[in-house]
Design a protein around this motif. Structure first.
Motif, PDB file in Angstrom:
ATOM      1  N   VAL A 184       0.846  -1.192   0.000  1.00 35.84           N
ATOM      2  CA  VAL A 184       0.000   0.000   0.000  1.00 35.84           C
ATOM      3  C   VAL A 184       0.880   1.240   0.000  1.00 35.84           C
ATOM      4  CG1 VAL A 184      -1.644   1.332   1.387  1.00 35.84           C
ATOM      5  CG2 VAL A 184      -1.945  -1.138   1.132  1.00 35.84           C
ATOM      6  N   TYR A 185       0.596   2.129  -0.933  1.00 34.73           N
ATOM      7  CA  TYR A 185       1.316   3.402  -1.025  1.00 34.73           C
ATOM      8  C   TYR A 185       0.579   4.459  -0.218  1.00 34.73           C
ATOM      9  CZ  TYR A 185       1.761   8.101  -2.941  1.00 34.73           C
ATOM     10  OH  TYR A 185       1.880   9.462  -3.065  1.00 34.73           O
ATOM     11  N   TYR A 186       1.331   5.286   0.510  1.00 35.33           N
ATOM     12  CA  TYR A 186       0.736   6.470   1.131  1.00 35.33           C
ATOM     13  C   TYR A 186       1.822   7.485   1.454  1.00 35.33           C
ATOM     14  CZ  TYR A 186       2.243   4.949   5.819  1.00 35.33           C
ATOM     15  OH  TYR A 186       2.981   4.582   6.913  1.00 35.33           O
ATOM     16  N   GLU A 187       1.414   8.742   1.469  1.00 35.17           N
ATOM     17  CA  GLU A 187       2.296   9.821   1.904  1.00 35.17           C
ATOM     18  C   GLU A 187       1.431  10.991   2.353  1.00 35.17           C
ATOM     19  OE1 GLU A 187       4.813  11.286  -1.223  1.00 35.17           O
ATOM     20  OE2 GLU A 187       3.143  12.000  -2.429  1.00 35.17           O
ATOM     21  N   ARG A 188       1.979  11.760   3.247  1.00 34.50           N
ATOM     22  CA  ARG A 188       1.263  12.925   3.757  1.00 34.50           C
ATOM     23  C   ARG A 188       1.347  14.055   2.739  1.00 34.50           C
ATOM     24  NH1 ARG A 188       1.903  15.672   9.719  1.00 34.50           N
ATOM     25  NH2 ARG A 188       1.127  17.719   9.154  1.00 34.50           N
ATOM     26  N   GLY A 189       0.201  14.710   2.517  1.00 29.94           N
ATOM     27  CA  GLY A 189       0.169  15.846   1.608  1.00 29.94           C
ATOM     28  C   GLY A 189       0.626  17.112   2.311  1.00 29.94           C
ATOM     29  N   GLU A 190       0.582  18.205   1.596  1.00 31.67           N
ATOM     30  CA  GLU A 190       1.022  19.487   2.159  1.00 31.67           C
ATOM     31  C   GLU A 190       0.075  19.963   3.255  1.00 31.67           C
ATOM     32  OE1 GLU A 190       1.908  22.594  -0.596  1.00 31.67           O
ATOM     33  OE2 GLU A 190       2.847  21.218  -2.020  1.00 31.67           O
ATOM     34  N   THR A 191       0.659  20.574   4.282  1.00 37.29           N
ATOM     35  CA  THR A 191      -0.126  21.142   5.366  1.00 37.29           C
ATOM     36  C   THR A 191      -0.641  22.507   4.940  1.00 37.29           C
ATOM     37  OG1 THR A 191       1.248  19.984   6.973  1.00 37.29           O
ATOM     38  CG2 THR A 191      -0.087  21.804   7.801  1.00 37.29           C
ATOM     39  N   THR A 192      -1.921  22.741   5.169  1.00 36.48           N
ATOM     40  CA  THR A 192      -2.520  24.018   4.802  1.00 36.48           C
ATOM     41  C   THR A 192      -2.339  25.018   5.948  1.00 36.48           C
ATOM     42  OG1 THR A 192      -4.673  23.386   5.682  1.00 36.48           O
ATOM     43  CG2 THR A 192      -4.240  22.852   3.377  1.00 36.48           C
ATOM     44  N   GLY A 193      -2.779  26.249   5.722  1.00 38.08           N
ATOM     45  CA  GLY A 193      -2.630  27.305   6.714  1.00 38.08           C
ATOM     46  C   GLY A 193      -3.294  27.006   8.047  1.00 38.08           C
ATOM     47  N   ASP A 194      -4.364  26.221   8.021  1.00 35.25           N
ATOM     48  CA  ASP A 194      -5.056  25.896   9.274  1.00 35.25           C
ATOM     49  C   ASP A 194      -4.492  24.642   9.949  1.00 35.25           C
ATOM     50  OD1 ASP A 194      -5.979  23.867   7.645  1.00 35.25           O
ATOM     51  OD2 ASP A 194      -8.100  24.325   7.906  1.00 35.25           O
ATOM     52  N   GLY A 195      -3.406  24.097   9.389  1.00 33.47           N
ATOM     53  CA  GLY A 195      -2.759  22.937   9.999  1.00 33.47           C
ATOM     54  C   GLY A 195      -3.297  21.591   9.540  1.00 33.47           C
ATOM     55  N   SER A 196      -4.304  21.600   8.685  1.00 32.28           N
ATOM     56  CA  SER A 196      -4.856  20.327   8.201  1.00 32.28           C
ATOM     57  C   SER A 196      -4.058  19.833   6.994  1.00 32.28           C
ATOM     58  CB  SER A 196      -6.336  20.475   7.848  1.00 32.28           C
ATOM     59  OG  SER A 196      -6.484  21.363   6.760  1.00 32.28           O
ATOM     60  N   TYR A 197      -4.256  18.583   6.660  1.00 31.76           N
ATOM     61  CA  TYR A 197      -3.577  17.987   5.505  1.00 31.76           C
ATOM     62  C   TYR A 197      -4.364  16.776   5.036  1.00 31.76           C
ATOM     63  CZ  TYR A 197      -1.817  14.772   9.108  1.00 31.76           C
ATOM     64  OH  TYR A 197      -1.715  13.883  10.153  1.00 31.76           O
ATOM     65  N   LEU A 198      -4.123  16.398   3.803  1.00 33.58           N
ATOM     66  CA  LEU A 198      -4.705  15.183   3.236  1.00 33.58           C
ATOM     67  C   LEU A 198      -3.617  14.128   3.151  1.00 33.58           C
ATOM     68  CD1 LEU A 198      -6.813  16.690   0.305  1.00 33.58           C
ATOM     69  CD2 LEU A 198      -7.629  15.997   2.567  1.00 33.58           C
TER      70      LEU A 198
END
Length: 194
Positions: free
Chosen positions: A142-156
């Motif tokens: 299974v592939y996964y990686e954290r996406g970019e963090t947005t200004g409010d601290g959330s990420y996909l």
């Protein structure tokens, strides 16, 4: 003419044979997908792949904070198992659905429990340390990686979204077509689980 008669007789004998037709091999038979892991279960207990020996397994890697794909896939997966339970209750009872987070930084036991319980009481949610989750994901390809963090601290989380079906020995059988809906999921399970 004699050759044609012999061929016709051979076809008639074959048609009357009691030998079953050759069965189709599962698409993932022999693939090196799955394997031992140590993760954390709903009550904080250590859960290993071997704990599910003797049960067929449906496995999905995703994350609770996913805005759309993971909830949709898990819903169709659990609905497919519900359809299977209505048609083949004994078969459905032999299958354990498992959700493994790929976002252990946010997906605590409590959050994973809340997420899985929203879909089915039978769905087992697993988390762990980042190292435990990475080892499990690697074992299941299974592939996964954290996406970019947005200004409010959330990420996909970017990740593969595959629902795997395994036999009672933990060997891979097939992927389940959640994109085609619950009935297709149930039919695919029925095709490979005996």
């Amino acid at each position: 003419m004699a050759t044609a008669s012999l061929a016709a007789c051979a076809l008639m004998v074959a048609a009357c044979s009691n030998d079953p037709a050759p069965t189709e091999e599962p698409p993932l038979a022999g693939a090196s997908i799955g394997g031992e892991f140590e993760l954390v279960g709903p009550d904080g207990e250590t859960v290993r792949w071997a704990d599910f020996d003797g049960q067929c397994r449906v496995v999905y890697f995703g994350y609770a904070f996913c805005p759309d794909i993971c909830p949709t896939d898990v819903q169709r997966m659990t609905q497919g198992l519900k359809v299977l339970g209505e048609n083949e209750p004994q078969m459905a009872a032999s299958i354990t659905p498992i959700f493994i987070t790929i976002d252990p930084d946010r997906d605590t036991r409590e959050i994973v429990d809340e997420f899985t319980n929203a879909f089915s009481d039978d769905l087992i949610g697993l988390t762990g340390t980042p190292e435990q989750v990475r080892a499990a994901a690697d074992a299941f390809k299974v592939y996964y990686e954290r996406g970019e963090t947005t200004g409010d601290g959330s990420y996909l989380m970017n990740h593969s979204n595959i629902v795997y079906l395994f036999d009672k020995d933990g060997q891979p059988l097939a992927t389940l077509p959640v994109d085609e809906g619950p009935e297709a999921v149930a039919a695919e399970i029925q095709k490979w689980v005996s």
